[in-house]
Design a protein around this motif. Structure first.
Motif, PDB file in Angstrom:
ATOM      1  N   HIS A   1     -10.304   5.215  -1.048  1.00  0.00           N
ATOM      2  CA  HIS A   1     -10.179   3.769  -1.319  1.00  0.00           C
ATOM      3  C   HIS A   1      -9.294   3.492  -2.550  1.00  0.00           C
ATOM      4  O   HIS A   1      -9.674   3.831  -3.680  1.00  0.00           O
ATOM      5  CB  HIS A   1     -11.594   3.213  -1.555  1.00  0.00           C
ATOM      6  CG  HIS A   1     -11.707   1.752  -1.413  1.00  0.00           C
ATOM      7  ND1 HIS A   1     -12.917   1.104  -1.399  1.00  0.00           N
ATOM      8  CD2 HIS A   1     -10.775   0.776  -1.277  1.00  0.00           C
ATOM      9  CE1 HIS A   1     -12.732  -0.195  -1.257  1.00  0.00           C
ATOM     10  NE2 HIS A   1     -11.431  -0.406  -1.192  1.00  0.00           N
TER      11      HIS A   1
ATOM     12  N   GLU B   1       0.817  -1.225   0.000  1.00  0.00           N
ATOM     13  CA  GLU B   1       0.000   0.000   0.000  1.00  0.00           C
ATOM     14  C   GLU B   1       0.850   1.275   0.000  1.00  0.00           C
ATOM     15  O   GLU B   1       0.341   2.346  -0.305  1.00  0.00           O
ATOM     16  CB  GLU B   1      -0.963   0.008   1.192  1.00  0.00           C
ATOM     17  CG  GLU B   1      -1.899  -1.182   1.165  1.00  0.00           C
ATOM     18  CD  GLU B   1      -3.147  -1.027   2.012  1.00  0.00           C
ATOM     19  OE1 GLU B   1      -3.430   0.081   2.492  1.00  0.00           O
ATOM     20  OE2 GLU B   1      -3.855  -2.033   2.176  1.00  0.00           O
TER      21      GLU B   1
ATOM     22  N   TYR C   1     -17.948  -2.207   0.174  1.00  0.00           N
ATOM     23  CA  TYR C   1     -17.662  -0.780   0.027  1.00  0.00           C
ATOM     24  C   TYR C   1     -17.806  -0.369  -1.448  1.00  0.00           C
ATOM     25  O   TYR C   1     -17.236  -1.025  -2.338  1.00  0.00           O
ATOM     26  CB  TYR C   1     -16.230  -0.454   0.469  1.00  0.00           C
ATOM     27  CG  TYR C   1     -15.930  -0.717   1.941  1.00  0.00           C
ATOM     28  CD1 TYR C   1     -16.953  -0.861   2.887  1.00  0.00           C
ATOM     29  CD2 TYR C   1     -14.613  -0.794   2.391  1.00  0.00           C
ATOM     30  CE1 TYR C   1     -16.659  -1.079   4.234  1.00  0.00           C
ATOM     31  CE2 TYR C   1     -14.312  -1.013   3.729  1.00  0.00           C
ATOM     32  CZ  TYR C   1     -15.349  -1.162   4.638  1.00  0.00           C
ATOM     33  OH  TYR C   1     -15.049  -1.377   5.960  1.00  0.00           O
TER      34      TYR C   1
ATOM     35  N   LEU D   1     -11.661  -8.132   5.393  1.00  0.00           N
ATOM     36  CA  LEU D   1     -12.711  -8.604   4.479  1.00  0.00           C
ATOM     37  C   LEU D   1     -13.026 -10.105   4.590  1.00  0.00           C
ATOM     38  O   LEU D   1     -14.181 -10.486   4.811  1.00  0.00           O
ATOM     39  CB  LEU D   1     -12.305  -8.275   3.029  1.00  0.00           C
ATOM     40  CG  LEU D   1     -13.305  -8.732   1.974  1.00  0.00           C
ATOM     41  CD1 LEU D   1     -14.496  -7.794   1.899  1.00  0.00           C
ATOM     42  CD2 LEU D   1     -12.658  -8.840   0.596  1.00  0.00           C
TER      43      LEU D   1
ATOM     44  N   TRP E   1      -4.055 -11.303  -3.792  1.00  0.00           N
ATOM     45  CA  TRP E   1      -4.141 -12.094  -2.560  1.00  0.00           C
ATOM     46  C   TRP E   1      -3.083 -13.183  -2.482  1.00  0.00           C
ATOM     47  O   TRP E   1      -2.864 -13.927  -3.444  1.00  0.00           O
ATOM     48  CB  TRP E   1      -5.533 -12.726  -2.444  1.00  0.00           C
ATOM     49  CG  TRP E   1      -6.598 -11.696  -2.240  1.00  0.00           C
ATOM     50  CD1 TRP E   1      -7.353 -11.087  -3.206  1.00  0.00           C
ATOM     51  CD2 TRP E   1      -7.015 -11.113  -0.984  1.00  0.00           C
ATOM     52  NE1 TRP E   1      -8.212 -10.161  -2.629  1.00  0.00           N
ATOM     53  CE2 TRP E   1      -8.030 -10.168  -1.277  1.00  0.00           C
ATOM     54  CE3 TRP E   1      -6.634 -11.298   0.344  1.00  0.00           C
ATOM     55  CZ2 TRP E   1      -8.662  -9.415  -0.284  1.00  0.00           C
ATOM     56  CZ3 TRP E   1      -7.269 -10.551   1.324  1.00  0.00           C
ATOM     57  CH2 TRP E   1      -8.264  -9.624   1.007  1.00  0.00           C
TER      58      TRP E   1
ATOM     59  N   ARG F   1      -7.570  -6.401  -5.414  1.00  0.00           N
ATOM     60  CA  ARG F   1      -6.473  -6.711  -4.494  1.00  0.00           C
ATOM     61  C   ARG F   1      -5.765  -7.973  -4.985  1.00  0.00           C
ATOM     62  O   ARG F   1      -6.354  -8.810  -5.665  1.00  0.00           O
ATOM     63  CB  ARG F   1      -7.003  -6.953  -3.061  1.00  0.00           C
ATOM     64  CG  ARG F   1      -7.674  -5.734  -2.415  1.00  0.00           C
ATOM     65  CD  ARG F   1      -6.651  -4.683  -2.067  1.00  0.00           C
ATOM     66  NE  ARG F   1      -7.186  -3.495  -1.430  1.00  0.00           N
ATOM     67  CZ  ARG F   1      -7.570  -2.391  -2.084  1.00  0.00           C
ATOM     68  NH1 ARG F   1      -7.499  -2.347  -3.407  1.00  0.00           N
ATOM     69  NH2 ARG F   1      -7.990  -1.328  -1.424  1.00  0.00           N
TER      70      ARG F   1
HETATM   71  O1  DAU Z   1      -2.319  -4.756   0.624  1.00  0.00           O
HETATM   72  C1  DAU Z   1      -1.836  -5.135   1.881  1.00  0.00           C
HETATM   73  C2  DAU Z   1      -2.771  -4.646   2.956  1.00  0.00           C
HETATM   74  O2  DAU Z   1      -3.917  -5.500   2.911  1.00  0.00           O
HETATM   75  C3  DAU Z   1      -2.149  -4.680   4.353  1.00  0.00           C
HETATM   76  O3  DAU Z   1      -1.062  -3.800   4.389  1.00  0.00           O
HETATM   77  C4  DAU Z   1      -3.194  -4.291   5.410  1.00  0.00           C
HETATM   78  O4  DAU Z   1      -2.620  -4.413   6.696  1.00  0.00           O
HETATM   79  C5  DAU Z   1      -4.368  -5.239   5.284  1.00  0.00           C
HETATM   80  O5  DAU Z   1      -5.375  -4.884   6.202  1.00  0.00           O
HETATM   81  C6  DAU Z   1      -4.924  -5.227   3.855  1.00  0.00           C
HETATM   82  O6  DAU Z   1      -5.547  -3.948   3.569  1.00  0.00           O
HETATM   83  P1  DAU Z   1      -6.933  -3.841   2.773  1.00  0.00           P
HETATM   84  O7  DAU Z   1      -7.541  -2.542   3.106  1.00  0.00           O
HETATM   85  O8  DAU Z   1      -6.750  -4.167   1.328  1.00  0.00           O
HETATM   86  O9  DAU Z   1      -7.737  -5.083   3.461  1.00  0.00           O
HETATM   87  P2  DAU Z   1      -9.257  -5.193   3.976  1.00  0.00           P
HETATM   88  O10 DAU Z   1      -9.478  -6.629   4.300  1.00  0.00           O
HETATM   89  O11 DAU Z   1      -9.587  -4.177   4.995  1.00  0.00           O
HETATM   90  O12 DAU Z   1     -10.092  -4.850   2.656  1.00  0.00           O
HETATM   91  C7  DAU Z   1      -9.932  -5.583   1.460  1.00  0.00           C
HETATM   92  C8  DAU Z   1     -10.830  -4.926   0.407  1.00  0.00           C
HETATM   93  O13 DAU Z   1     -12.203  -5.162   0.769  1.00  0.00           O
HETATM   94  C9  DAU Z   1     -10.667  -3.425   0.319  1.00  0.00           C
HETATM   95  O14 DAU Z   1     -10.826  -3.031  -1.042  1.00  0.00           O
HETATM   96  C10 DAU Z   1     -11.840  -2.875   1.144  1.00  0.00           C
HETATM   97  C11 DAU Z   1     -12.918  -3.921   0.946  1.00  0.00           C
HETATM   98  N1  DAU Z   1     -13.825  -4.121   2.098  1.00  0.00           N
HETATM   99  C12 DAU Z   1     -13.280  -4.345   3.332  1.00  0.00           C
HETATM  100  C13 DAU Z   1     -14.082  -4.544   4.426  1.00  0.00           C
HETATM  101  C14 DAU Z   1     -13.475  -4.786   5.801  1.00  0.00           C
HETATM  102  C15 DAU Z   1     -15.212  -4.116   1.917  1.00  0.00           C
HETATM  103  O15 DAU Z   1     -15.705  -3.931   0.789  1.00  0.00           O
HETATM  104  N2  DAU Z   1     -16.000  -4.311   3.010  1.00  0.00           N
HETATM  105  C16 DAU Z   1     -15.506  -4.509   4.269  1.00  0.00           C
HETATM  106  O16 DAU Z   1     -16.292  -4.670   5.234  1.00  0.00           O
END
Ligand code: DAU
Ligand code: NAD
Length: 370
Positions: A310, A139, A233, A216, A242, A240
């Motif tokens: 975002h 990021e 969201y 997520l 994975w 992303r």
């Molecule tokens: O890219 C590496 C990063 O991945 C790490 O450095 C962070 O520590 C880690 O939390 C992760 O960040 P993200 O923001 O990509 O992960 P998150 O699981 O929060 O969200 C993944 C995607 O899903 C992001 O585009 C936001 C979306 N999302 C997330 C949540 C929690 C939703 O649409 N709904 C949700 O409730």
């Protein structure tokens, strides 16, 4: 015969840290692994129940921002390696509370660096045989363009041609990524200024067992299990890259032992997914494993206000790591996500313990009087 080493792993009670601790404790019985963790809301010692009584493992509850304590621990354990994962890691929390992220991620990393510098420079051999390995994120590079929203382009990147390489410019957008960028700069500055043997790696999104259910994948699996809404969201179009968490831990092992000092390595799976597509895979897999008819949980998808700032797309080019050190992901995504959904559904007690807050009593009951 591998040499005995004393290694501090910070953030070892968290998601990725617990996999790194387990791998090092299992693979290197001759090393002493010291798990240093403050046990914030994200730290859960139950993640390490299977190895907590091993003779080469010690847990220390400490804050990386506490200079005197860190300095004392380095000397007490004759530490020659630091693998630094402790951080505030959730983007949404950083948007609400940026100060905590700057404090832990920037000041905490600087505190560790300075304590290690003072300790290692006090030794006759100084930095010889030492290593400070900082775990960072993709990021910090910002966001890539989504030139092919359909995701059907053949070749390396289904959603676009651009990738983050080790030469990509830093361009963080969230308070979380800005704080990680700050910490990366301090680590490199300690190499360039004092000659500290540092390494930085930047990894893409991890998935797998023991992830805190604010992120997520575990959040959505748990919500499907309880037939609760799945908050997507925006339009769910963000992409992303994975990587299975154990493949990240394997990469950390290889880089800690064979990576070149002062280098940066990007770690990723060449595995891009649009959020909405990954959510559909989670629904399909969980419904099948729970014995529901196909499509049973699809109506749980609920579009909510987008995350502020975002980032649209992340995609890591990990060619350098593959060419130099021979690392590649070992697990296909289809296999990894099936295992992950199965793990969360089979470990409901772990999930209930986390969501109820009971996990925070584990340290008091198991460790306090050791
Ligand atoms: O890219 C590496 C990063 O991945 C790490 O450095 C962070 O520590 C880690 O939390 C992760 O960040 P993200 O923001 O990509 O992960 P998150 O699981 O929060 O969200 C993944 C995607 O899903 C992001 O585009 C936001 C979306 N999302 C997330 C949540 C929690 C939703 O649409 N709904 C949700 O409730
Ligand atoms: P996590 O939130 O699950 O765990 C963080 C751990 O750090 C917790 O155990 C917490 O108690 C500990 N910690 C927090 N503040 C501390 C402090 N002041 N002192 C000591 N310990 C403290 O995080 P994670 O997802 O496992 O991420 C670990 C590292 O990897 C972070 O540096 C993160 O930036 C990086 N990273 C994460 C991902 C991902 O997808 N999760 C991807 C790339 C990089």
């Amino acid at each position: 015969m591998t040499l005995k080493r004393n290694i501090i792993i910070t953030g070892g009670a968290g998601f990725i840290g617990s996999h790194v601790v387990r791998l090092f404790v299992n693979n290197y019985p001759e090393y002493h692994i010291i798990n240093l963790d403050k046990l914030t809301y994200a730290g859960n010692l139950a993640n390490l129940q299977d190895i907590e009584n091993r003779p080469n493992y010690t847990f220390v509850k400490a804050d990386i921002c506490d200079y005197d304590k860190i300095r004392e621990l380095l000397q007490h354990y004759h530490v020659d390696g630091i693998i630094h994962l402790a951080a505030e890691s959730h983007v949404d929390r950083s948007i609400k509370d940026p100060f905590t992220f700057a404090h832990t991620n920037v000041m905490g990393t600087l505190t560790l660096l300075q304590a290690a510098k003072v300790y290692w420079e006090s030794l006759p051999e100084r930095y010889e045989g030492k290593r400070f390995y900082h775990i960072s994120t993709d990021e910090v590079y910002g966001a890539l363009q989504l030139t092919n929203p359909a995701g059907d382009k053949t070749g390396r990147g289904p959603y676009g041609d651009q990738f983050f390489t080790e030469e990509s410019k830093y361009n963080p957008h969230s308070p979380y990524s800005a704080s990680k960028a700050g910490s990366d700069h301090f680590v490199r500055a300690f190499h360039d200024t004092y000659g500290m043997p540092t390494i930085v790696t930047n990894c893409s999104n991890n998935y797998g067992p023991y992830q805190f259910p604010e992120k997520l994948i575990p959040l959505f699996i748990n919500n499907i299990r309880h037939h609760k809404p799945l908050p997507v969201y925006g339009k769910g179009e963000n992409v992303r890259d994975w990587l299975y968490v154990i493949d990240h831990a394997r990469a950390i092992d290889v880089i800690f032992h064979r990576g070149r000092i002062a280098e940066t390595y990007n770690i990723g799976g060449f595995n891009e997914w649009k959020n909405l597509d990954i959510i559909k895979v989670l629904i399909k897999t969980a419904d099948r494993l729970l014995g529901h008819p196909e499509g049973y949980s699809s109506d749980l998808i609920t579009y909510v206000t987008d995350r502020k700032g975002h980032d649209l797309r992340y995609a890591i080019d990990s060619t350098k790591l593959k060419n130099e050190l021979g690392w590649e992901p070992s697990l296909q995504f289809e296999e990894g996500i099936e295992e992950t959904v199965r793990w969360y559904l089979n470990n409901q007690a772990w999930m209930d313990n986390v969501t109820s807050g009971d996990y925070q009593n584990y340290y008091e009951s198991m460790y306090k009087n050791r």
